[in-house]
Design a protein around this motif. Structure first.
Motif, short mmCIF file in Angstrom:
data_model
loop_
_atom_site.label_atom_id
_atom_site.label_comp_id
_atom_site.label_asym_id
_atom_site.label_seq_id
_atom_site.Cartn_x
_atom_site.Cartn_y
_atom_site.Cartn_z
N ASP A 199 0.84 -1.21 0.00
CA ASP A 199 0.00 0.00 0.00
C ASP A 199 0.87 1.26 0.00
N ILE A 200 1.93 1.23 0.80
CA ILE A 200 2.84 2.39 0.89
C ILE A 200 3.50 2.63 -0.48
N PHE A 201 3.99 1.55 -1.10
CA PHE A 201 4.62 1.70 -2.42
C PHE A 201 3.62 2.23 -3.45
N ASP A 202 2.37 1.72 -3.39
CA ASP A 202 1.33 2.19 -4.33
C ASP A 202 1.05 3.68 -4.10
N ALA A 203 0.89 4.05 -2.81
CA ALA A 203 0.58 5.45 -2.49
C ALA A 203 1.75 6.36 -2.88
N ALA A 204 2.98 5.87 -2.68
CA ALA A 204 4.16 6.66 -3.06
C ALA A 204 4.19 6.88 -4.57
N ASP A 205 3.86 5.82 -5.33
CA ASP A 205 3.81 5.95 -6.80
C ASP A 205 2.77 7.00 -7.20
N ALA A 206 1.69 7.11 -6.38
CA ALA A 206 0.63 8.07 -6.69
C ALA A 206 0.95 9.47 -6.16
N GLY A 207 2.11 9.62 -5.51
CA GLY A 207 2.55 10.94 -5.11
C GLY A 207 2.27 11.33 -3.66
N ASP A 208 1.79 10.40 -2.84
CA ASP A 208 1.51 10.67 -1.43
C ASP A 208 2.84 10.95 -0.71
N ALA A 209 2.98 12.15 -0.13
CA ALA A 209 4.27 12.59 0.43
C ALA A 209 4.69 11.72 1.61
N ALA A 210 3.73 11.36 2.49
CA ALA A 210 4.08 10.53 3.65
C ALA A 210 4.56 9.16 3.20
N GLY A 241 15.66 -11.73 1.28
CA GLY A 241 14.52 -12.64 1.40
C GLY A 241 13.52 -12.07 2.38
N GLY A 242 12.45 -12.80 2.62
CA GLY A 242 11.41 -12.33 3.55
C GLY A 242 10.25 -11.71 2.80
N GLY A 243 9.15 -11.50 3.52
CA GLY A 243 7.88 -11.10 2.91
C GLY A 243 7.94 -9.85 2.05
N ILE A 244 8.75 -8.85 2.46
CA ILE A 244 8.77 -7.57 1.73
C ILE A 244 9.34 -7.75 0.33
N THR A 245 10.15 -8.81 0.12
CA THR A 245 10.77 -9.00 -1.21
C THR A 245 9.74 -9.43 -2.25
N ALA A 246 8.49 -9.70 -1.83
CA ALA A 246 7.43 -9.96 -2.81
C ALA A 246 7.23 -8.75 -3.72
N LEU A 247 7.71 -7.57 -3.29
CA LEU A 247 7.63 -6.37 -4.13
C LEU A 247 8.60 -6.41 -5.31
N THR A 249 11.00 -6.13 -8.24
CA THR A 249 11.79 -5.07 -8.87
C THR A 249 11.42 -3.68 -8.32
N ARG A 250 10.21 -3.54 -7.79
CA ARG A 250 9.84 -2.23 -7.21
C ARG A 250 10.72 -1.93 -6.00
N LEU A 251 10.99 -2.96 -5.20
CA LEU A 251 11.87 -2.80 -4.05
C LEU A 251 13.32 -2.64 -4.52
N GLU A 252 13.70 -3.49 -5.44
CA GLU A 252 15.09 -3.50 -5.94
C GLU A 252 15.48 -2.12 -6.47
N ALA A 253 14.56 -1.48 -7.23
CA ALA A 253 14.87 -0.18 -7.83
C ALA A 253 15.09 0.88 -6.74
N GLN A 254 14.27 0.85 -5.68
CA GLN A 254 14.42 1.83 -4.60
C GLN A 254 15.74 1.63 -3.86
N VAL A 255 16.08 0.36 -3.60
CA VAL A 255 17.32 0.06 -2.87
C VAL A 255 18.52 0.45 -3.74
N LEU A 281 15.84 -13.42 -3.37
CA LEU A 281 15.49 -14.85 -3.33
C LEU A 281 14.18 -15.05 -4.08
N PRO A 282 14.09 -16.06 -4.96
CA PRO A 282 12.83 -16.28 -5.68
C PRO A 282 11.65 -16.45 -4.71
N VAL A 283 10.52 -15.82 -5.02
CA VAL A 283 9.34 -15.88 -4.15
C VAL A 283 8.90 -17.34 -3.98
#
Ligand SMILES: [Zn+2]
Length: 309
Positions: A199-210, A241-247, A249-255, A281-283
């Motif tokens: 949700d945070i990544f989606d809202a950030a993509d939509a421009g939500d400052a927080a 690895g871990g649950g957040i990596t389900a994101l 390439t969206r996570l990878e690009a930010q990191v 790690l593969p999901v």
């Protein structure tokens, strides 16, 4: 056949591993809450695996269990597994009589690191960074897990990188986990939802400052953890690895953007080529259960050495 279990806060993943390292059976079930229910979950998972046709004539040699919390090296005792409702539990002693084979218990992130190293193959040194509710890491070199003197090696989530940052559950300010741990980030977001980080990544993509701020902090924390692993242990690769990596390439690009920012002013950091050393790690890969099976197998091997003198 060696069995491995990853006992997580919501579900337990169990695999049977053949002598050649191949996973021949896998089962998953919901984890119960509290010490007795955790023990029952483990016994049910083993029964579930043994009911698999692939294990019909197999000889079970050992059981390894990966579980969150602190595990005193060489003991089967779990402490502070808060996500499971377990304050203290001698898990090996609780399940071994019913299982009748050697049982070994390890912290789940350390088990996942060993499993991830086995899945990748090769003998290169590897750092494993678990991005879940909390954040912790583990290091595997030459196929061997680095546990530290008291089993605490890799607890880098509680390194403070920002003295003015948010307060962490450990009491410090600006810990890596307070910036990038799923639980802490969700709490700062404060909105209900089944997948708050998405949700945070989606809202950030939509421009939500927080949301942009939280996403940047998360990536900043992950990038700091990667730098720590490479600068302390010079691991070839850092596997996320871990649950957040389900994101994905969206996570990878930010990191990657955070790693590039930190390298911008520093020829030294640029020379480390950190972005190229990070993998996800593969999901769905059963890294922790596989690693637990490998750790359990160590117990069986040691028993054989003892019995054969
Ligand atoms: Zn902390």
């Amino acid at each position: 056949m060696r069995l491995g279990l990853d006992v997580g806060g919501t579900k337990t993943d169990a695999v049977a591993v053949a002598p050649d390292g191949a996973i021949v059976a896998r089962t998953r079930l919901a984890t119960g809450w509290g010490p007795d229910a955790v023990v029952q979950t483990i016994l049910a998972a083993v029964s579930g695996l043994c009911a698999d046709p692939a294990l019909a004539t197999a000889d079970i040699r050992s059981v390894g269990i990966g579980i969150p919390g602190r595990i005193e090296p060489g003991s089967g005792r779990v402490e502070h597994a808060v996500n499971l409702g377990v304050e203290t539990l001698d898990l090996a002693a609780a399940v071994a009589p019913a299982l009748g084979v050697p049982v070994r218990v390890e912290n789940d992130v350390k088990a996942a690191a060993l499993g991830a190293a086995s899945l990748r193959g090769g003998t290169q040194s590897m750092g494993y960074l678990n991005l879940g509710t909390g954040m912790a890491a583990a290091v595997v070199t030459d196929g061997v897990l680095w546990r530290g003197a008291r089993g605490g090696a890799g607890e880098i989530g509680h390194l403070s990188i920002d003295p003015a940052g948010p307060v962490c559950r450990c009491g410090q300010r600006g810990c890596i986990e307070a910036l990038a741990g799923g639980g802490a980030v969700s709490a700062r977001w404060g909105k209900p939802g089944a997948l708050p980080i998405r949700d945070i990544f989606d809202a950030a993509d939509a421009g939500d400052a927080a949301a942009v701020r939280l996403r940047t902090d998360l990536a900043r924390g992950v990038a700091a953890a990667i730098r720590v692993l490479v600068l302390t242990a010079d691991v070839d690769t850092v596997v996320l690895g871990g649950g957040i990596t389900a994101l994905g390439t969206r996570l990878e690009a930010q990191v990657a953007a955070q790693l590039e920012t930190s390298a911008h002013e520093s020829a030294f950091l640029r020379s480390l080529q950190l972005v190229d050393r990070v993998e996800i790690l593969p999901v769905g890969a059963p890294a922790a259960a596989l690693g637990a099976a490998l750790i359990g197998a160590e117990a069986a091997d040691e028993r054989e050495v003892l019995s054969h003198g």
